[in-house]
Design an enzyme around this catalytic site. Structure first.
Site, mmCIF file in Angstrom:
data_model
loop_
_atom_site.group_PDB
_atom_site.id
_atom_site.type_symbol
_atom_site.label_atom_id
_atom_site.label_comp_id
_atom_site.label_asym_id
_atom_site.label_seq_id
_atom_site.Cartn_x
_atom_site.Cartn_y
_atom_site.Cartn_z
ATOM 1 N N LYS A 53 56.618 38.301 20.728
ATOM 2 C CA LYS A 53 57.972 37.995 21.203
ATOM 3 C C LYS A 53 57.934 36.845 22.201
ATOM 4 O O LYS A 53 58.757 35.931 22.157
ATOM 5 C CB LYS A 53 58.606 39.246 21.835
ATOM 6 C CG LYS A 53 59.029 40.275 20.786
ATOM 7 C CD LYS A 53 59.416 41.622 21.379
ATOM 8 C CE LYS A 53 59.684 42.626 20.253
ATOM 9 N NZ LYS A 53 59.922 43.977 20.728
ATOM 10 N N GLN A 97 60.138 47.337 26.185
ATOM 11 C CA GLN A 97 59.415 47.705 24.963
ATOM 12 C C GLN A 97 59.239 49.225 24.893
ATOM 13 O O GLN A 97 58.731 49.841 25.828
ATOM 14 C CB GLN A 97 58.040 47.001 24.953
ATOM 15 C CG GLN A 97 57.248 47.213 23.686
ATOM 16 C CD GLN A 97 57.881 46.572 22.465
ATOM 17 O OE1 GLN A 97 58.343 45.441 22.506
ATOM 18 N NE2 GLN A 97 57.924 47.311 21.368
ATOM 19 N N ASP A 120 68.330 44.259 22.785
ATOM 20 C CA ASP A 120 67.894 45.214 21.765
ATOM 21 C C ASP A 120 69.101 45.905 21.128
ATOM 22 O O ASP A 120 68.980 46.517 20.072
ATOM 23 C CB ASP A 120 66.983 46.282 22.407
ATOM 24 C CG ASP A 120 65.515 46.082 22.050
ATOM 25 O OD1 ASP A 120 65.241 45.360 21.072
ATOM 26 O OD2 ASP A 120 64.662 46.656 22.753
#
Ligand code: NAD
Length: 283
Positions: A53, A97, A120
């Site tokens: 990422k 995460q 997200d």
């Protein structure tokens, strides 16, 4: 034989378009879009995801900051960091995460992220917007799946879509997006009875379970579009949730694993961060 949907090529096209938009954003705003990624602990798979990422962010010209916290981080320490990122003007996207270690409640963490920076798309505000058809940040993997479907040129409206898996990350949001695109949507899960028969009536089949080759070739309706979200590492090799060789004999289009959904997830994280930055500077 099915046509392979090339997620790597599609993701590269998106990344190129995003890089050009980042240049224009940075000229207008005087600073680049910024993404903060928070990693708690040393889960090897999470470390790989976070690294890729960060690399993708750099390549498109974002400001990117990775916060690596130790395994024993407390919930209040993590919430404090999220709070500081919520008010940091350089940061337009925040991603924690998952999974987080057991002492931390992932729901509390998701709920603490400013919905405007929730790239997200897991915050209940963004989930609620998705289900009620209001603009918001859409989870990356489901957004990528819709782009993969769009790339085939098939009409989604009126089609029977079966989503196998009902996670908040993939199954539920992709079902909402398919419904918004006027498919007739069925969501199957671990308690579903008669899964093969349901699959055989699906024009669009999205599989997000996490079981190597659960879906067999004879479950596929001839001419179906098959999107395989599964990532199952067995003895160092990556397998999808669909028995690819068999399914490709029946489907019209199919995503490979690797090289299908995975690359699109990261590309859509970049798209979400740019969207969030644009919305924040618009005010
Ligand atoms: P999850 O574990 O949260 O959910 C799995 C779902 O599958 C559950 O809803 C469960 O009810 C259902 N299920 C379990 N066994 C089943 C069975 N035998 N029949 C039918 N349904 C069954 O998983 P998730 O986070 O949604 O991830 C699913 C898979 O997708 C995993 O392999 C994950 O690694 C992968 N994934 C890939 C990406 C990507 O970018 N490529 C992103 C997210 C997840």
């Amino acid at each position: 034989m099915a046509q392979i949907i090339d997620g790597r090529a599609l993701a590269a096209k998106f990344r190129g378009e995003i890089a050009a938009k980042v240049q224009s954003f940075t000229r207008r705003a005087g600073f680049p879009p910024g993404l903060a990624v928070v990693l708690v602990g040393e889960d090897p798979a999470s470390q790989i995801y976070v690294r890729s990422k960060e690399k993708a962010c750099r390549e498109v010209g974002f400001y990117s900051k990775v916060h690596c916290l130790p395994q024993e981080t407390t919930q209040s320490e993590l919430l404090e960091l999220v709070e500081s990122l919520n008010t940091d003007p350089r940061i337009h996207g925040i991603l924690v995460q998952l999974p987080v270690p057991d002492q931390i409640d992932s729901k509390a963490v998701i709920n603490s992220i400013d919905p405007a920076k929730d790239v997200d798309g897991f915050h209940p505000v963004n989930m609620g917007r998705l289900v009620t058809g209001q603009p918001g940040l859409v989870p990356c993997t489901p957004r990528g799946i819709m782009e993969l479907l769009k790339s085939t040129g098939i009409e989604i409206a009126g089609k029977n879509a079966l989503v196998i898996g009902r996670s908040n990350i993939v199954g539920k949001p992709v079902a909402a997006l398919l419904l918004a695109a006027n498919a007739t949507v069925t969501v199957a899960h671990s308690k579903t009875v008669g899964l093969p028969a349901l699959a055989r009536s699906a024009d669009i089949l999205v599989v997000a379970v996490g079981r190597k080759e659960l879906v067999k070739g004879d479950w596929i309706k001839p001419g179906a579009v098959v999107i395989d979200v599964g990532m199952n590492r067995v003895e160092g090799k990556l397998y999808g949730d669909v028995a690819f060789q068999e399914a490709a004999q029946k489907a019209a289009f199919i995503t490979p694993v690797p090289g299908g959904v995975g690359p699109m997830t990261i590309a859509m994280l970049l798209a979400n961060t740019l969207d969030a930055a644009e919305a924040i500077i618009r005010g």
